[in-house]
Structure formats: structure tokens, C-alpha cells
Design an enzyme around this catalytic site. Structure first.
Site, PDB file in Angstrom:
ATOM      1  N   LYS A  89       0.825  -1.230   0.000  1.00  0.00           N
ATOM      2  CA  LYS A  89       0.000   0.000   0.000  1.00  0.00           C
ATOM      3  C   LYS A  89       0.846   1.261   0.000  1.00  0.00           C
ATOM      4  O   LYS A  89       0.475   2.271  -0.601  1.00  0.00           O
ATOM      5  CB  LYS A  89      -0.988  -0.016   1.166  1.00  0.00           C
ATOM      6  CG  LYS A  89      -0.375   0.159   2.530  1.00  0.00           C
ATOM      7  CD  LYS A  89      -1.022  -0.712   3.545  1.00  0.00           C
ATOM      8  CE  LYS A  89      -0.293  -2.036   3.580  1.00  0.00           C
ATOM      9  NZ  LYS A  89      -0.400  -2.777   4.828  1.00  0.00           N
ATOM     10  N   VAL A 116      -5.375  -2.951   0.116  1.00  0.00           N
ATOM     11  CA  VAL A 116      -6.404  -2.271   0.932  1.00  0.00           C
ATOM     12  C   VAL A 116      -7.409  -3.319   1.406  1.00  0.00           C
ATOM     13  O   VAL A 116      -8.139  -3.898   0.605  1.00  0.00           O
ATOM     14  CB  VAL A 116      -7.137  -1.179   0.128  1.00  0.00           C
ATOM     15  CG1 VAL A 116      -8.079  -0.414   1.050  1.00  0.00           C
ATOM     16  CG2 VAL A 116      -6.162  -0.240  -0.555  1.00  0.00           C
ATOM     17  N   GLU A 174       3.373  -4.310  14.691  1.00  0.00           N
ATOM     18  CA  GLU A 174       4.802  -4.461  14.409  1.00  0.00           C
ATOM     19  C   GLU A 174       5.618  -4.080  15.653  1.00  0.00           C
ATOM     20  O   GLU A 174       5.097  -3.416  16.556  1.00  0.00           O
ATOM     21  CB  GLU A 174       5.212  -3.495  13.292  1.00  0.00           C
ATOM     22  CG  GLU A 174       4.373  -3.575  12.045  1.00  0.00           C
ATOM     23  CD  GLU A 174       4.767  -4.747  11.167  1.00  0.00           C
ATOM     24  OE1 GLU A 174       5.952  -5.114  11.181  1.00  0.00           O
ATOM     25  OE2 GLU A 174       3.878  -5.294  10.502  1.00  0.00           O
ATOM     26  N   ASP A 185      -0.783   3.894   8.079  1.00  0.00           N
ATOM     27  CA  ASP A 185      -1.222   2.717   7.309  1.00  0.00           C
ATOM     28  C   ASP A 185      -2.653   2.924   6.780  1.00  0.00           C
ATOM     29  O   ASP A 185      -2.923   2.734   5.590  1.00  0.00           O
ATOM     30  CB  ASP A 185      -1.140   1.479   8.211  1.00  0.00           C
ATOM     31  CG  ASP A 185      -1.655   0.228   7.524  1.00  0.00           C
ATOM     32  OD1 ASP A 185      -0.881  -0.408   6.789  1.00  0.00           O
ATOM     33  OD2 ASP A 185      -2.840  -0.118   7.712  1.00  0.00           O
ATOM     34  N   LYS A 189      -4.282   3.461   2.806  1.00  0.00           N
ATOM     35  CA  LYS A 189      -5.392   2.667   2.252  1.00  0.00           C
ATOM     36  C   LYS A 189      -6.541   3.580   1.837  1.00  0.00           C
ATOM     37  O   LYS A 189      -7.215   3.346   0.832  1.00  0.00           O
ATOM     38  CB  LYS A 189      -5.853   1.643   3.289  1.00  0.00           C
ATOM     39  CG  LYS A 189      -4.797   0.571   3.574  1.00  0.00           C
ATOM     40  CD  LYS A 189      -5.146  -0.203   4.829  1.00  0.00           C
ATOM     41  CE  LYS A 189      -4.138  -1.301   5.121  1.00  0.00           C
ATOM     42  NZ  LYS A 189      -4.312  -1.892   6.448  1.00  0.00           N
ATOM     43  N   GLY A 286      -3.044 -10.812   7.430  1.00  0.00           N
ATOM     44  CA  GLY A 286      -2.840 -12.243   7.690  1.00  0.00           C
ATOM     45  C   GLY A 286      -2.409 -12.990   6.440  1.00  0.00           C
ATOM     46  O   GLY A 286      -2.671 -12.575   5.318  1.00  0.00           O
TER      47      GLY A 286
HETATM   48  N1  HSE Z   1      -0.787  -3.411   9.862  1.00  0.00           N
HETATM   49  C1  HSE Z   1      -1.926  -3.607   9.013  1.00  0.00           C
HETATM   50  C2  HSE Z   1      -3.187  -3.743   9.851  1.00  0.00           C
HETATM   51  C3  HSE Z   1      -1.699  -4.839   8.169  1.00  0.00           C
HETATM   52  O1  HSE Z   1      -3.076  -3.875  11.077  1.00  0.00           O
HETATM   53  O2  HSE Z   1      -4.279  -3.677   9.326  1.00  0.00           O
HETATM   54  C4  HSE Z   1      -2.454  -4.880   6.918  1.00  0.00           C
HETATM   55  O3  HSE Z   1      -2.227  -3.794   6.089  1.00  0.00           O
END
Ligand code: HSE
Length: 380
Positions: A89, A116, A174, A185, A189, A286
């Protein structure tokens, strides 16, 4: 279809597993940074040129992440006439115009459904809605890590640092959780979704964003006592002079769909003029959900569909001038602006009259310098 796979992490391993034993799609080479167990003999390479120059490979699947060298690799692959499928993304949001333009120029496919919503077929359905209807708004819960945290904080009184640690232990967040909890993040998206929905090219970094890093158990108790549930939501709608897009913690009534989204699930919605609201629920991350959407993109290309989700990409401005709603604000350093808009008190926070969202998000960003523990949430 012969695939050159760039990256062999959680998702890359899932892609290899899903394609093994199929007659129509074969992973022919896998680009690695360092040796990894679990790869059949002869697949691994450490040199991208082995994939680029292999004429058997017609499709490059990029799941290595990051901007560089991912950008250089996928553009080189398209220049060479290879299709590109990516789950990255950050790459698509940052280089949307360049990548969609190059794919068109070279007559190759570019697909990024897994970028996304992970395993949710959101972008393909957004494109499908657009064939017949005019999209007014897109958005929702597009980050599983932050939803896991917010959901857990509503289920039992727990402070943010403790639940973040649990999310990390479960492998959702992470080691450096900033991109999730500060909203980068979900902003990426949202940017990709809005670009496709509105045939636009937005500057991803300019989308006003506030994350959940500073939310406390006391904030959640105040929301619950007023019948609200807090979620990190992304929102984009067509505006008079462009697109109104932003990301903020949002208080929704306990009866709303978003309030019922559990754990690390996503719920992404589209409102269109004719069909009204449609919402897509599922796993946003996942191994197999994400790998599944990548392989689905490959199958779409194999079936002869080389088009992107939209064929227009026109640079568009961010226009938040018409968006206003009340906010919950908790800060130890209220200023004259905040006092001038205060309408109510909730626990240690206040509730404002309707405020322009872009002005409020800009204020909150500045306020973090004066009060790093400050938290705000829009009230829907
Ligand atoms: N770190 C992202 C989330 C992973 O928690 O949705 C998927 O993009």
C-alpha cells in the site's frame, strides 16, 4: 502464468502455498534478501535481474514491502512488458500516478487488491460499483491493529501501552507500531480507495490524520457512559473543489455497524448515489487472506482482464471546507480556541460545537507539541 515473486515473508509464503499444485499459475522464481527455509530447490535468487531477464516470467508479484527498491523493481518489470501484482500500500499510495500511467503505456496489468483490506475484495467491488453508479463516499475501519486495540479497550478497562504490548505479542502490531497507531497505514489505504473512487490522485501525505497513540482508559469510560464506541476511521467524500479525506478516532453510536467490528477485523464501506451504502467486512491482514487476494488478482489477469480499477487518474486537491462535526477533546493545556468552541464536559475531556474537521485536525496536530498526551475524536 509464470510468477516472479519478490519477497518471501508471511504473505509470500502463503502465495507459494496457494499456487502449488495448480496447473495454471506457477511461482517460477523467488527473490530473497537472505537464505530462507521452506523454498523448493532452484526457486531462490538474490538477484532481481534473474527475474527481470527471464522471458518465461510474465508476472511479477511484489510482497517485499517498502518503497525502495520495490518501486524500481516493479517499474523495470512493467517496462519489460510484465504484469505487476502488489500488496504494497505504501508503494501504490506514493506512486499511484506513475505506476498507473506506466501500466497503461506498456499495456500491462497492475493490480493491488490485497493492499487495501488484506483479504477483503474491496477494490474489485469498488470498481464494480463504479461501472454503474456514482460514488459519493468511501471509508471505514481499514486497520486491524488499531481496531484490535480499540475493541479490547472497550471490552475491559485497560491502558493503551498494555494492550499495545498484547497486540505485538499476538503478531498484529509491528515491533515499531507507529505506522498503525499514528494512522499512516490507514491513511495510505484511504488514499488508494479515494483515488479509485473519485478518479483522483491525492497527495497521501497531506491527508489530515490523527491516530490513537494517546487514548486512555478514562477516555473510553467517558465514551461508553455516553453510549459511544471509539474506532479509528478513514473517510473520503467528493467535495466541491476536490476530495475531502481525513483519518481520525471517531465516536459512533453503539448501534452502528462499526461499533460491532471485533478484534482485528476491517469494515470498509462505499456510499453511491443509486445503490446507497454497501459494507465489506473481513480479515484486513494475515497470511492466507492477503495471499488469497494476491492470487485472485493473478487469476483475474489470467482470465484476460488487464484493466486497473479505474482508467482515470487526475491530480485532485484536498477540500475539507464543507466538513464539520463535534469533537471530544482532552488536553491539559486548553487554549482560547478550544474554550471558544466548548459546549459540554465529559469526564476529563470536553465536547465541542460542530467544528470544521480540517481546522480541528490541524489544531490537534499543533496541540500535540504543547500537550503530547492530548487526544481528540470526531463525533458522528
Ligand atoms: N498493519 C496492518 C493492519 C496490516 O493492522 O491492518 C495490513 O495492512
Amino acid at each position: 502464468m509464470n510468477i516472479g515473486l519478490l519477497g518471501f515473508g508471511v504473505v509470500g509464503g502463503g502465495i507459494l502455498e496457494l499456487t502449488q499444485g495448480r496447473g495454471d499459475i506457477t511461482v517460477s522464481r523467488v527473490l530473497l534478501r537472505s537464505p530462507k527455509p521452506g523454498l523448493p530447490e532452484g526457486l531462490a535468487t538474490y538477484d532481481f535481474n534473474d527475474i527481470l531477464c527471464d522471458e518465461r516470467i510474465d508476472t511479477v508479484v511484489e510482497v517485499m514491502g517498502g518503497l525502495h527498491p520495490a518501486y524500481e523493481y516493479v517499474t523495470a518489470a512493467m517496462e519489460r512488458g510484465k504484469n505487476v501484482v502488489t500488496a504494497n500500500k505504501a508503494l501504490i499510495a506514493a506512486y499511484y500516478r506513475e505506476l498507473t500511467g506506466l501500466a497503461k503505456e506498456k499495456g500491462v496489468a497492475l493490480r493491488c487488491t490485497a493492499a487495501v483490506g488484506g483479504g477483503i475484495p474491496w477494490l474489485v467491488n469498488l470498481a464494480r460499483i463504479k461501472r454503474l453508479d456514482t460514488v459519493c463516499a468511501v471509508g471505514g475501519i481499514m486497520n486491524g491493529t488499531t481496531n484490535f486495540i480499540m475493541d479490547a479497550m472497550h471490552r475491559a478497562p485497560v491502558d493503551f501501552p498494555a494492550i499495545l504490548k498484547e497486540a505485538q505479542a499476538l503478531g498484529y502490531a509491528e515491533a515499531d507500531p507507529s505506522a498503525d497507531i499514528d494512522g499512516d497505514d490507514i491513511r495510505r489505504k484511504l488514499c488508494i480507495s479515494a483515488n479509485i473512487a473519485f478518479d483522483a490522485v491525492l497527495d497521501e501525505t497531506a491527508i489530515p490524520t490523527f491516530g490513537i497513540r494517546t487514548v486512555t482508559a478514562a477516555d473510553i469510560a467517558a465514551f461508553k457512559s455516553h453510549g459511544f464506541v471509539c474506532r479509528l476511521l478513514a473517510a473520503a467524500e467528493a467535495a466541491e473543489n476536490g476530495v475531502c479525506a481525513y483519518v481520525e478516532p471517531t465516536l459512533v453510536a453503539a448501534s452502528e455497524l462499526e461499533a460491532a467490528v471485533p478484534a482485528n477485523y476491517n469494515l470498509i464501506s462505499c456510499t453511491a448515489e443509486g445503490v446507497g451504502r454497501q459494507s465489506f467486512f473481513g480479515q484486513g491482514a494475515g497470511r492466507f487472506p492477503t495471499a488469497g487476494n494476491v492470487v485472485q488478482d493473478c487469476l483475474t489477469i489470467l482470465a484476460g482482464n488487464k484493466s486497473f480499477y479505474t482508467d482515470k487518474a487526475v491530480p485532485a486537491a484536498l477540500d475539507g471546507s464543507a466538513e464539520a462535526h463535534p469533537y471530544y477533546v482532552r488536553t491539559a493545556a486548553p487554549d482560547d480556541f478550544l474554550r471558544s468552541v466548548t459546549a459540554d464536559t465529559w469526564g476529563s475531556g470536553i465536547v465541542t460545537a460542530a467544528c470544521n474537521s480540517y481546522e480541528m485536525l490541524a489544531w490537534a496536530k499543533r496541540q500535540l507539541a504543547a500537550d503530547p498526551a492530548c487526544f481528540i475524536a470526531g463525533i458522528r
